[in-house]
Design an enzyme around this catalytic site. Structure first.
Site, PDB file in Angstrom:
ATOM      1  N   HIS A 140      66.946  -3.902  26.138  1.00  0.00           N
ATOM      2  CA  HIS A 140      67.100  -4.983  25.167  1.00  0.00           C
ATOM      3  C   HIS A 140      65.756  -5.486  24.625  1.00  0.00           C
ATOM      4  CE1 HIS A 140      65.630  -8.169  27.827  1.00  0.00           C
ATOM      5  NE2 HIS A 140      66.130  -7.403  28.782  1.00  0.00           N
ATOM      6  N   HIS A 149      57.798   8.909  19.918  1.00  0.00           N
ATOM      7  CA  HIS A 149      58.720   9.796  20.631  1.00  0.00           C
ATOM      8  C   HIS A 149      58.854   9.276  22.061  1.00  0.00           C
ATOM      9  CE1 HIS A 149      59.892  14.280  21.585  1.00  0.00           C
ATOM     10  NE2 HIS A 149      60.541  13.430  22.362  1.00  0.00           N
TER      11      HIS A 149
HETATM   12  C1  LIG Z   1      49.382  13.219  30.360  1.00  0.00           C
HETATM   13  C2  LIG Z   1      49.247  14.476  29.518  1.00  0.00           C
HETATM   14  C3  LIG Z   1      49.395  14.134  28.036  1.00  0.00           C
HETATM   15  C4  LIG Z   1      47.851  15.022  29.798  1.00  0.00           C
HETATM   16  O1  LIG Z   1      47.712  16.248  29.157  1.00  0.00           O
HETATM   17  P1  LIG Z   1      46.242  16.906  29.105  1.00  0.00           P
HETATM   18  O2  LIG Z   1      45.306  15.974  28.417  1.00  0.00           O
HETATM   19  O3  LIG Z   1      46.417  18.284  28.535  1.00  0.00           O
HETATM   20  O4  LIG Z   1      45.831  16.921  30.627  1.00  0.00           O
HETATM   21  P2  LIG Z   1      45.647  18.148  31.652  1.00  0.00           P
HETATM   22  O5  LIG Z   1      46.917  18.923  31.798  1.00  0.00           O
HETATM   23  O6  LIG Z   1      44.416  18.897  31.254  1.00  0.00           O
HETATM   24  O7  LIG Z   1      45.389  17.364  33.013  1.00  0.00           O
HETATM   25  C5  LIG Z   1      44.227  16.558  33.214  1.00  0.00           C
HETATM   26  C6  LIG Z   1      44.339  15.933  34.571  1.00  0.00           C
HETATM   27  O8  LIG Z   1      45.396  14.959  34.571  1.00  0.00           O
HETATM   28  C7  LIG Z   1      46.390  15.294  35.531  1.00  0.00           C
HETATM   29  N1  LIG Z   1      47.702  15.023  34.889  1.00  0.00           N
HETATM   30  C8  LIG Z   1      48.155  15.557  33.744  1.00  0.00           C
HETATM   31  N2  LIG Z   1      49.362  15.070  33.455  1.00  0.00           N
HETATM   32  C9  LIG Z   1      49.692  14.231  34.445  1.00  0.00           C
HETATM   33  C10 LIG Z   1      50.831  13.439  34.688  1.00  0.00           C
HETATM   34  N3  LIG Z   1      51.865  13.415  33.860  1.00  0.00           N
HETATM   35  N4  LIG Z   1      50.829  12.669  35.808  1.00  0.00           N
HETATM   36  C11 LIG Z   1      49.775  12.694  36.665  1.00  0.00           C
HETATM   37  N5  LIG Z   1      48.662  13.425  36.458  1.00  0.00           N
HETATM   38  C12 LIG Z   1      48.613  14.183  35.364  1.00  0.00           C
HETATM   39  C13 LIG Z   1      46.196  16.780  35.835  1.00  0.00           C
HETATM   40  O9  LIG Z   1      46.668  17.101  37.099  1.00  0.00           O
HETATM   41  C14 LIG Z   1      44.706  16.904  35.699  1.00  0.00           C
HETATM   42  O10 LIG Z   1      44.109  16.422  36.863  1.00  0.00           O
HETATM   43  P3  LIG Z   1      42.791  17.140  37.491  1.00  0.00           P
HETATM   44  O11 LIG Z   1      41.729  17.000  36.426  1.00  0.00           O
HETATM   45  O12 LIG Z   1      42.525  16.335  38.724  1.00  0.00           O
HETATM   46  O13 LIG Z   1      43.171  18.556  37.730  1.00  0.00           O
HETATM   47  C15 LIG Z   1      50.363  15.529  29.878  1.00  0.00           C
HETATM   48  O14 LIG Z   1      50.094  16.182  31.124  1.00  0.00           O
HETATM   49  C16 LIG Z   1      51.751  14.951  29.905  1.00  0.00           C
HETATM   50  O15 LIG Z   1      52.228  14.427  30.926  1.00  0.00           O
HETATM   51  N6  LIG Z   1      52.440  15.072  28.749  1.00  0.00           N
HETATM   52  C17 LIG Z   1      53.814  14.653  28.580  1.00  0.00           C
HETATM   53  C18 LIG Z   1      54.726  15.890  28.483  1.00  0.00           C
HETATM   54  C19 LIG Z   1      56.160  15.506  28.326  1.00  0.00           C
HETATM   55  O16 LIG Z   1      56.602  14.483  28.802  1.00  0.00           O
HETATM   56  N7  LIG Z   1      56.926  16.314  27.601  1.00  0.00           N
HETATM   57  C20 LIG Z   1      58.305  15.976  27.329  1.00  0.00           C
HETATM   58  C21 LIG Z   1      58.894  16.784  26.217  1.00  0.00           C
HETATM   59  S1  LIG Z   1      60.550  16.202  25.874  1.00  0.00           S
END
Ligand SMILES: CC(C)(COP(=O)(O)OP(=O)(O)OC[C@H]1O[C@@H](n2cnc3c(N)ncnc32)[C@H](O)[C@@H]1OP(=O)(O)O)[C@@H](O)C(=O)NCCC(=O)NCCS
Length: 217
Positions: A140, A149
């Site tokens: 709410h 998104h």
């Molecule tokens: C948060 C996010 C945007 C980061 O992406 P990125 O900038 O490419 O980051 P990386 O994958 O290079 O990870 C960088 C660090 O963050 C950590 N990390 C990435 N995503 C994380 C998450 N969701 N939760 C906790 N830690 C996360 C990785 O383990 C990495 O840690 P390290 O450096 O100690 O190894 C991405 O991982 C994410 O969660 N995106 C959302 C995806 C999603 O929800 N999709 C749904 C489609 S419907």
């Protein structure tokens, strides 16, 4: 009268949208426009991929009156596609799956997408081309800016505010009354208990910034 729409972009998210439109049964997708020539002449769930968006002006005079943005990712590109649809004198089409639950007291912007199992509760305000993906909950009085998104299974508690172009990752939980800034990204599975500044990536439980520099750099 049956409404006919064109879908701008043909990817994985487009498949979910076609399924939602077909399940709702009120709108016939006329075709898909996509920049990838390898897709031209193919079909997606029976809907032809006609060519790229240079075909848009040629659709005027066809039975097409509306457009749907088929892209789920990059919100800036989604905005560009949204504006392209408008500039071709088409109306944005909301895509609301029959299994989405939306309060009569919620306000929906143009071209919103409410996917199966999503819930939008009373007093929520959604801007233009907002995606509330499958199973996500917007409680709410939340305020959700244009081109946001809210990914699959994310949960926004009451009176959360999300700035335009922000992305809330799959399964994230946002505590009540929190502000998520413009263009911010909340990682999948994060639990957000503090405001997130604009253009900042946060992740984890509790959510903390992932990077020192912000996304504008
Ligand atoms: C948060 C996010 C945007 C980061 O992406 P990125 O900038 O490419 O980051 P990386 O994958 O290079 O990870 C960088 C660090 O963050 C950590 N990390 C990435 N995503 C994380 C998450 N969701 N939760 C906790 N830690 C996360 C990785 O383990 C990495 O840690 P390290 O450096 O100690 O190894 C991405 O991982 C994410 O969660 N995106 C959302 C995806 C999603 O929800 N999709 C749904 C489609 S419907």
């Amino acid at each position: 009268m049956t409404i006919s729409c064109v879908i701008l972009c043909g990817g994985g998210h487009t498949r979910v949208l076609i399924d939602a439109l077909q399940a709702a049964g009120k709108v016939v997708p006329y075709g898909i426009l996509d920049s990838d020539p390898n897709l031209w002449g193919t079909e997606m769930f029976g809907i032809p991929i006609l060519g790229d968006d240079t075909l848009l002006p040629k659709l005027i005079g066809q039975p097409v009156t509306h457009f749907v943005v088929g892209l789920g990712g990059n919100s800036k590109i989604r905005q560009r596609l949204f504006e392209k649809g408008f500039s071709a004198s088409l109306e944005p089409m909301a895509v609301i799956h029959p299994a989405a639950v939306c309060s009569r007291w919620a306000e929906l912007g143009q071209g919103v997408q409410l996917l199966p199992g999503s819930i939008v509760n009373p007093g929520a305000k959604l801007g233009a081309n907002v995606i509330i993906n499958s199973g996500a909950i917007v409680e709410h009085d939340c305020s959700i800016g244009d081109y946001v998104h809210v990914a699959t299974g994310a949960k926004l508690a009451g009176t959360v505010s999300v700035g335009p172009h922000a992305y809330i990752g799959a399964g994230a939980t946002i505590k009540q009354n929190i502000n998520i800034g413009e263009g911010a990204i909340v990682g999948a599975g994060a639990v957000v208990i503090k405001d997130v500044p604009p253009h900042t990536v946060v992740a984890g439980v509790p959510a903390r910034p992932l990077y020192d520099e912000d996304l504008k750099a």
